[in-house]
Design a protein around this motif. Structure first.
Motif, PDB file in Angstrom:
ATOM      1  N   GLN A  12     101.826 -35.275  -3.442  1.00 26.18           N
ATOM      2  CA  GLN A  12     101.198 -33.976  -3.669  1.00 26.18           C
ATOM      3  C   GLN A  12     101.656 -33.346  -4.987  1.00 26.18           C
ATOM      4  O   GLN A  12     100.862 -32.747  -5.702  1.00 26.18           O
ATOM      5  CB  GLN A  12     101.528 -33.029  -2.515  1.00 26.18           C
ATOM      6  N   LYS A  13     102.950 -33.483  -5.292  1.00 23.42           N
ATOM      7  CA  LYS A  13     103.495 -32.779  -6.462  1.00 23.42           C
ATOM      8  C   LYS A  13     103.376 -33.558  -7.767  1.00 23.42           C
ATOM      9  O   LYS A  13     103.313 -32.954  -8.832  1.00 23.42           O
ATOM     10  CB  LYS A  13     104.964 -32.413  -6.205  1.00 23.42           C
ATOM     11  N   ARG A  14     103.361 -34.884  -7.710  1.00 27.74           N
ATOM     12  CA  ARG A  14     103.335 -35.696  -8.935  1.00 27.74           C
ATOM     13  C   ARG A  14     102.117 -35.351  -9.808  1.00 27.74           C
ATOM     14  O   ARG A  14     102.291 -35.113 -11.012  1.00 27.74           O
ATOM     15  CB  ARG A  14     103.354 -37.179  -8.579  1.00 27.74           C
ATOM     16  N   PRO A  15     100.891 -35.289  -9.259  1.00 24.01           N
ATOM     17  CA  PRO A  15      99.744 -34.958 -10.127  1.00 24.01           C
ATOM     18  C   PRO A  15      99.867 -33.556 -10.734  1.00 24.01           C
ATOM     19  O   PRO A  15      99.474 -33.340 -11.888  1.00 24.01           O
ATOM     20  CB  PRO A  15      98.529 -35.035  -9.189  1.00 24.01           C
ATOM     21  N   LYS A  16     100.426 -32.623  -9.990  1.00 23.80           N
ATOM     22  CA  LYS A  16     100.603 -31.264 -10.515  1.00 23.80           C
ATOM     23  C   LYS A  16     101.625 -31.258 -11.647  1.00 23.80           C
ATOM     24  O   LYS A  16     101.438 -30.571 -12.663  1.00 23.80           O
ATOM     25  CB  LYS A  16     101.033 -30.321  -9.400  1.00 23.80           C
ATOM     26  N   ALA A  17     102.706 -32.027 -11.475  1.00 25.06           N
ATOM     27  CA  ALA A  17     103.736 -32.105 -12.513  1.00 25.06           C
ATOM     28  C   ALA A  17     103.170 -32.756 -13.770  1.00 25.06           C
ATOM     29  O   ALA A  17     103.427 -32.288 -14.899  1.00 25.06           O
ATOM     30  CB  ALA A  17     104.940 -32.890 -11.990  1.00 25.06           C
ATOM     31  N   GLU A  18     102.402 -33.818 -13.586  1.00 24.68           N
ATOM     32  CA  GLU A  18     101.805 -34.511 -14.736  1.00 24.68           C
ATOM     33  C   GLU A  18     100.844 -33.587 -15.485  1.00 24.68           C
ATOM     34  O   GLU A  18     100.838 -33.546 -16.719  1.00 24.68           O
ATOM     35  CB  GLU A  18     101.095 -35.780 -14.273  1.00 24.68           C
ATOM     36  N   ALA A  61     106.389 -28.001 -15.047  1.00 23.55           N
ATOM     37  CA  ALA A  61     106.551 -29.452 -14.935  1.00 23.55           C
ATOM     38  C   ALA A  61     107.966 -29.798 -14.494  1.00 23.55           C
ATOM     39  O   ALA A  61     108.164 -30.629 -13.595  1.00 23.55           O
ATOM     40  CB  ALA A  61     106.225 -30.123 -16.261  1.00 23.55           C
ATOM     41  N   ALA A  62     108.951 -29.143 -15.100  1.00 25.76           N
ATOM     42  CA  ALA A  62     110.349 -29.423 -14.756  1.00 25.76           C
ATOM     43  C   ALA A  62     110.624 -29.094 -13.291  1.00 25.76           C
ATOM     44  O   ALA A  62     111.280 -29.870 -12.579  1.00 25.76           O
ATOM     45  CB  ALA A  62     111.282 -28.627 -15.672  1.00 25.76           C
ATOM     46  N   GLU A  63     110.133 -27.965 -12.833  1.00 28.81           N
ATOM     47  CA  GLU A  63     110.359 -27.577 -11.430  1.00 28.81           C
ATOM     48  C   GLU A  63     109.699 -28.571 -10.471  1.00 28.81           C
ATOM     49  O   GLU A  63     110.298 -28.974  -9.469  1.00 28.81           O
ATOM     50  CB  GLU A  63     109.845 -26.163 -11.185  1.00 28.81           C
ATOM     51  N   LEU A  64     108.471 -28.962 -10.769  1.00 30.67           N
ATOM     52  CA  LEU A  64     107.759 -29.911  -9.909  1.00 30.67           C
ATOM     53  C   LEU A  64     108.421 -31.284  -9.922  1.00 30.67           C
ATOM     54  O   LEU A  64     108.620 -31.905  -8.876  1.00 30.67           O
ATOM     55  CB  LEU A  64     106.295 -30.004 -10.331  1.00 30.67           C
ATOM     56  N   TYR A  65     108.767 -31.767 -11.109  1.00 34.61           N
ATOM     57  CA  TYR A  65     109.455 -33.065 -11.191  1.00 34.61           C
ATOM     58  C   TYR A  65     110.807 -33.007 -10.473  1.00 34.61           C
ATOM     59  O   TYR A  65     111.201 -33.952  -9.800  1.00 34.61           O
ATOM     60  CB  TYR A  65     109.654 -33.493 -12.645  1.00 34.61           C
ATOM     61  N   GLU A  66     111.509 -31.908 -10.626  1.00 27.68           N
ATOM     62  CA  GLU A  66     112.828 -31.777  -9.980  1.00 27.68           C
ATOM     63  C   GLU A  66     112.698 -31.843  -8.462  1.00 27.68           C
ATOM     64  O   GLU A  66     113.556 -32.423  -7.784  1.00 27.68           O
ATOM     65  CB  GLU A  66     113.491 -30.463 -10.404  1.00 27.68           C
ATOM     66  N   ASP A  67     111.626 -31.271  -7.928  1.00 29.13           N
ATOM     67  CA  ASP A  67     111.407 -31.294  -6.473  1.00 29.13           C
ATOM     68  C   ASP A  67     111.261 -32.709  -5.927  1.00 29.13           C
ATOM     69  O   ASP A  67     111.524 -32.943  -4.748  1.00 29.13           O
ATOM     70  CB  ASP A  67     110.143 -30.501  -6.105  1.00 29.13           C
ATOM     71  N   ILE A  68     110.814 -33.637  -6.774  1.00 23.83           N
ATOM     72  CA  ILE A  68     110.582 -35.011  -6.313  1.00 23.83           C
ATOM     73  C   ILE A  68     111.462 -36.010  -7.074  1.00 23.83           C
ATOM     74  O   ILE A  68     111.140 -37.185  -7.187  1.00 23.83           O
ATOM     75  CB  ILE A  68     109.082 -35.396  -6.423  1.00 23.83           C
ATOM     76  N   ARG A  69     112.596 -35.544  -7.553  1.00 29.43           N
ATOM     77  CA  ARG A  69     113.488 -36.357  -8.390  1.00 29.43           C
ATOM     78  C   ARG A  69     113.759 -37.743  -7.791  1.00 29.43           C
ATOM     79  O   ARG A  69     113.761 -38.739  -8.497  1.00 29.43           O
ATOM     80  CB  ARG A  69     114.803 -35.634  -8.616  1.00 29.43           C
ATOM     81  N   GLU A  70     113.995 -37.793  -6.488  1.00 29.78           N
ATOM     82  CA  GLU A  70     114.318 -39.072  -5.827  1.00 29.78           C
ATOM     83  C   GLU A  70     113.188 -40.092  -5.927  1.00 29.78           C
ATOM     84  O   GLU A  70     113.433 -41.285  -5.789  1.00 29.78           O
ATOM     85  CB  GLU A  70     114.648 -38.848  -4.349  1.00 29.78           C
ATOM     86  N   SER A  71     111.983 -39.633  -6.163  1.00 28.37           N
ATOM     87  CA  SER A  71     110.828 -40.531  -6.206  1.00 28.37           C
ATOM     88  C   SER A  71     110.350 -40.832  -7.627  1.00 28.37           C
ATOM     89  O   SER A  71     109.360 -41.537  -7.801  1.00 28.37           O
ATOM     90  CB  SER A  71     109.664 -39.909  -5.431  1.00 28.37           C
ATOM     91  N   LEU A  72     111.050 -40.310  -8.628  1.00 31.30           N
ATOM     92  CA  LEU A  72     110.571 -40.450 -10.003  1.00 31.30           C
ATOM     93  C   LEU A  72     110.859 -41.825 -10.580  1.00 31.30           C
ATOM     94  O   LEU A  72     111.914 -42.413 -10.337  1.00 31.30           O
ATOM     95  CB  LEU A  72     111.216 -39.380 -10.899  1.00 31.30           C
ATOM     96  N   SER A  73     109.915 -42.293 -11.386  1.00 32.60           N
ATOM     97  CA  SER A  73     110.106 -43.522 -12.149  1.00 32.60           C
ATOM     98  C   SER A  73     110.992 -43.202 -13.354  1.00 32.60           C
ATOM     99  O   SER A  73     111.268 -42.035 -13.659  1.00 32.60           O
ATOM    100  CB  SER A  73     108.756 -44.053 -12.624  1.00 32.60           C
ATOM    101  N   THR A  74     111.382 -44.223 -14.081  1.00 36.25           N
ATOM    102  CA  THR A  74     112.192 -44.034 -15.288  1.00 36.25           C
ATOM    103  C   THR A  74     111.446 -43.162 -16.296  1.00 36.25           C
ATOM    104  O   THR A  74     112.034 -42.248 -16.894  1.00 36.25           O
ATOM    105  CB  THR A  74     112.526 -45.403 -15.922  1.00 36.25           C
ATOM    106  N   THR A  75     110.170 -43.418 -16.462  1.00 40.43           N
ATOM    107  CA  THR A  75     109.355 -42.629 -17.396  1.00 40.43           C
ATOM    108  C   THR A  75     109.281 -41.171 -16.952  1.00 40.43           C
ATOM    109  O   THR A  75     109.407 -40.254 -17.772  1.00 40.43           O
ATOM    110  CB  THR A  75     107.934 -43.224 -17.507  1.00 40.43           C
ATOM    111  N   GLU A  76     109.102 -40.957 -15.660  1.00 40.31           N
ATOM    112  CA  GLU A  76     109.008 -39.579 -15.152  1.00 40.31           C
ATOM    113  C   GLU A  76     110.343 -38.854 -15.282  1.00 40.31           C
ATOM    114  O   GLU A  76     110.376 -37.642 -15.543  1.00 40.31           O
ATOM    115  CB  GLU A  76     108.534 -39.589 -13.698  1.00 40.31           C
TER     116      GLU A  76
END
Length: 172
Positions: free
Chosen positions: A127-133, A144-159
């Protein structure tokens, strides 16, 4: 599955065209043929907790568990072949569970919790990845930082790199 009776002391408690159940004390085994999905599967339980064969396999061979899929068939010959294959997998991976080994069921419960947590994280990330992108592309770096931070455990190296860049550009 006669081997669960002869080798492990289970008793047959129910046999219908789509489900066969065995029981030994608090242990249960369900072998099923899905009425709509035509999947052939097995689950084992202790008390109220029931676990799939895939979970049992995952305890000892996660790579095989990742490749494991239920057989699907609608023909009687296919059912026979699928049940034979299923029995082989249960023999190969399920002996500790069939014996009612307490450590195995503790591990299965822990695995179940981990998989539930992973599913929850994946759902939130989806749900959050497309919003962060979108926020990153639109230069809304704080969002973007807040959204990416919420899903940090699921982020790729690029993200993760995008997260750090967004934090830097947002002054965080």
């Amino acid at each position: 599955f006669a081997f669960v009776v002869h080798e492990y002391g289970f008793s047959l408690t129910e046999a219908t065209p789509t489900i066969v159940r065995y029981k030994k004390g608090d242990l249960i085994i369900n072998i099923y043929h899905g009425r709509k999905s035509y999947e052939i599967g097995m689950e084992i339980g202790l008390g109220d907790a029931v676990y799939s064969l895939g979970s049992v396999i995952r305890l000892t061979n996660p790579d095989h568990a990742d490749r494991y899929r239920h057989s699907m068939t609608a023909t009687s010959d296919g059912v026979v072949a699928a049940v034979q294959k299923l029995a082989g997998l249960v023999r190969q991976y399920g002996s500790n569970a069939l014996r009612g080994d307490p450590a195995t069921f503790v591990a299965l419960a822990q695995l179940s919790r981990q998989m539930s947590k992973r599913l929850e994280l994946d759902s939130v990330a989806a749900q959050k990845r497309p919003k962060a992108e979108a926020a990153f592309r639109q230069c809304r770096y704080r969002d973007a930082a807040e959204l990416y931070e919420d899903i940090r455990e699921s982020l790729s190296t690029t993200e993760l790199k995008k997260l750090e860049l967004a934090k830097k550009r947002a002054g965080l």
